[in-house]
Design an enzyme around this catalytic site. Sequence first.
Site, PDB file in Angstrom:
ATOM      1  N   ILE A  23      -7.640   3.821   6.160  1.00 22.39           N
ATOM      2  CA  ILE A  23      -8.653   3.386   5.308  1.00 22.39           C
ATOM      3  C   ILE A  23      -9.751   2.558   6.401  1.00 22.39           C
ATOM      4  O   ILE A  23     -10.844   2.440   6.284  1.00 22.39           O
ATOM      5  CB  ILE A  23      -8.236   2.062   4.466  1.00 22.39           C
ATOM      6  CG1 ILE A  23      -7.242   2.886   3.501  1.00 22.39           C
ATOM      7  CG2 ILE A  23      -9.213   1.448   3.832  1.00 22.39           C
ATOM      8  CD1 ILE A  23      -8.003   3.572   2.642  1.00 22.39           C
ATOM      9  N   CYS A  79      -0.012   2.109   3.783  1.00 22.57           N
ATOM     10  CA  CYS A  79       0.584   3.122   4.346  1.00 22.57           C
ATOM     11  C   CYS A  79       2.133   2.963   3.684  1.00 22.57           C
ATOM     12  O   CYS A  79       2.449   2.439   2.741  1.00 22.57           O
ATOM     13  CB  CYS A  79       0.899   3.065   5.751  1.00 22.57           C
ATOM     14  SG  CYS A  79      -0.948   2.847   6.711  1.00 22.57           S
ATOM     15  N   LEU A 106      -2.074   6.241   5.494  1.00 21.88           N
ATOM     16  CA  LEU A 106      -3.612   6.561   4.899  1.00 21.88           C
ATOM     17  C   LEU A 106      -4.743   5.656   5.526  1.00 21.88           C
ATOM     18  O   LEU A 106      -4.886   4.305   5.565  1.00 21.88           O
ATOM     19  CB  LEU A 106      -3.243   5.756   3.323  1.00 21.88           C
ATOM     20  CG  LEU A 106      -4.335   5.935   2.337  1.00 21.88           C
ATOM     21  CD1 LEU A 106      -4.500   7.512   2.019  1.00 21.88           C
ATOM     22  CD2 LEU A 106      -4.080   5.263   1.023  1.00 21.88           C
ATOM     23  N   GLU A 116      -3.390  -4.400   4.281  1.00 20.54           N
ATOM     24  CA  GLU A 116      -4.597  -4.953   4.779  1.00 20.54           C
ATOM     25  C   GLU A 116      -4.647  -6.134   5.167  1.00 20.54           C
ATOM     26  O   GLU A 116      -4.314  -6.920   4.396  1.00 20.54           O
ATOM     27  CB  GLU A 116      -5.699  -4.318   3.772  1.00 20.54           C
ATOM     28  CG  GLU A 116      -6.135  -3.088   3.348  1.00 20.54           C
ATOM     29  CD  GLU A 116      -6.400  -1.914   4.333  1.00 20.54           C
ATOM     30  OE1 GLU A 116      -6.862  -2.512   5.569  1.00 20.54           O
ATOM     31  OE2 GLU A 116      -6.232  -0.749   4.291  1.00 20.54           O
TER      32      GLU A 116
END
Length: 612
Positions: free
Chosen positions: A49, A2, A47, A74
């Site tokens: 995921i 992000c 974003l 992540e």
Amino acid sequence: MCGILGSVNVEIEDSLLDLISRRGPDDSGVERFSLNGNSVVFGHRRLSILDLSPAGHQPMVSDCGRYVIVFNGEIYNHLELRRKLSGVHFRGHSDTETILYYLAQNGLEAVENFNGIFSFAFFDREKSKLFLCRDPFGIKPLYYCNPKPGKLAFSSEIKPIQQLVHDSVDIVNLSELLHLRYSPSPDTLFKNIRKVRPGHLVSVDLSTADLGITESPFILSAHSGLNSTLSYDDAVEQYGCLLQRAIERQLMSDVEVGILLSGGIDSALVAKFAQAANPRPMKAFTVGFKEQDESDEINDAQDTAMALGLDSIVTKVGFDDFLDIIHSCVRIVEEPLATTSIIPMYYLAKLAAHDVKVVLSGQGADESLGGYGRYQGELYHSFIPSYLARLAGPAAKLFGVRNDQVLRGLQALQYDDDLTRFLSSYTVFQNDKIEKLVGVKDDKSLKRLEYFYDLMKCEKMKSSVQRMMAIDLRMNLADDLLLYTDKITMNFSLECRVPMLDLELVKYIESLPYHYKVKLRQSKIIHRDFSKKVLPESIINRKKKGFQSPTKRWFRKQGPLQEILLSGNSKFSTFFDLKEVGKVLDEHQRGMNRERQIFLMLVLYYWFEDFG
């Protein structure tokens, strides 16, 4: 993956998030808080995921309202961390929610347990503390600016901060960049905009008038030589297990994952185990060149894809493409670099983003496993007498050696001091040339190297090659290769993961004796020996090409570069002596390889147009 944005006592319009919208086109959010007379803003572009539902929306606030986080990245071991938490009613399965409560229950020092790629801002409203954090290898960038006492702005990118804070070019930092080829954290080319160092926390105290901003490491040393009694065969086997585990761990995703595939071993190994864990052929993306050049890897990559059962997708780049896109790349990366592979990475990321939202890369293996030529130089230095080493550089020039990498390596051999020798091997422009170009010598690079040298406790390592590799993992890699990879892939809303920098894997690699990784005329030894067990010989025995572009040949074309760099009406010309710039161009025409120097000046030319 992000984009984050925030401030203390600096007003942010919601529309400012649009400047980083490519980092997160799927969702956005802004939260505002007031505390002790301070206004705090947290903004986020997402974003999606992992956990594509609204439960992953950010900024994320704890149920009790005390803690707030905006997170980019992540955390691959977040489910393991989640199992250690008690009394939490989770709304979804995102890693952001896991680490919000993990930090709430265990404190900020618990960030050392995160295995992943990340940068984040964390706000403890009860203690009036705000924290900025960047992962141990600096895979995700994070910038901040403290323009006046009591004011702070931070972001995943420089552009939003520039909109909030007027800043100017720091000529001393420019000389540092010309020396090293990149701006080492915490420096940027600006006087006040800084980068959070890899493996560090920036603490902001809202109970004090000046915000009491401090930076401290959560990485305390490299893990060198702890497995000195492990047999080599056992080490190879354990390495393979950890590598496979790292790759499988980083397949964690609720969307399709692809592979950035070159013709080399590193990306082939990543592809091998990623494909083995997938029921369908994975998409593998490769960039090559329109003109015939030895750096082209398309044929090799397609052979690898066929051998491993991958779906190969390729694109090609030429000199015209280079000239068309370099200005855009400078605008995207935001920090000038001397690394020519920025250009092929742009076309590679653009290609991959048509089909997937996540890719795995083979980056990071050279620094941890001894893949670069400068590590061979360190091994030679250990037994070449100083008086002979001091003669090597002048002798090479006398005999007409024109390879820039060889000349730098021979020049470095003459220095007994680690840091001076390391800096010499990294050098793009020598310090006397820097002074001629911009009027100021570099006096910061050694201090930046010394910081990580001391932090990693390098003086306790037996070999200088271990010391150099430990520094490279936390400096060169973070603020050069990983920086442009993040900026370019995220420009296309594409998340790039680097399994070779899995925290568990790197800790193990650093714990091994250095001669398991590198010896004279041998590099990445344990990596190659494990590869022989799982990859075809045709892949193992290929000549290494590296991720490069044909700029050495392209830059010998008369006309375009001279017209750009020698223009007297540019912002670039107000910082650089154009006569000295012309001498660099002439040297390249005469056969000296000055592609890195020319590329860096070209990047700076466009950077000054947009940022200077």
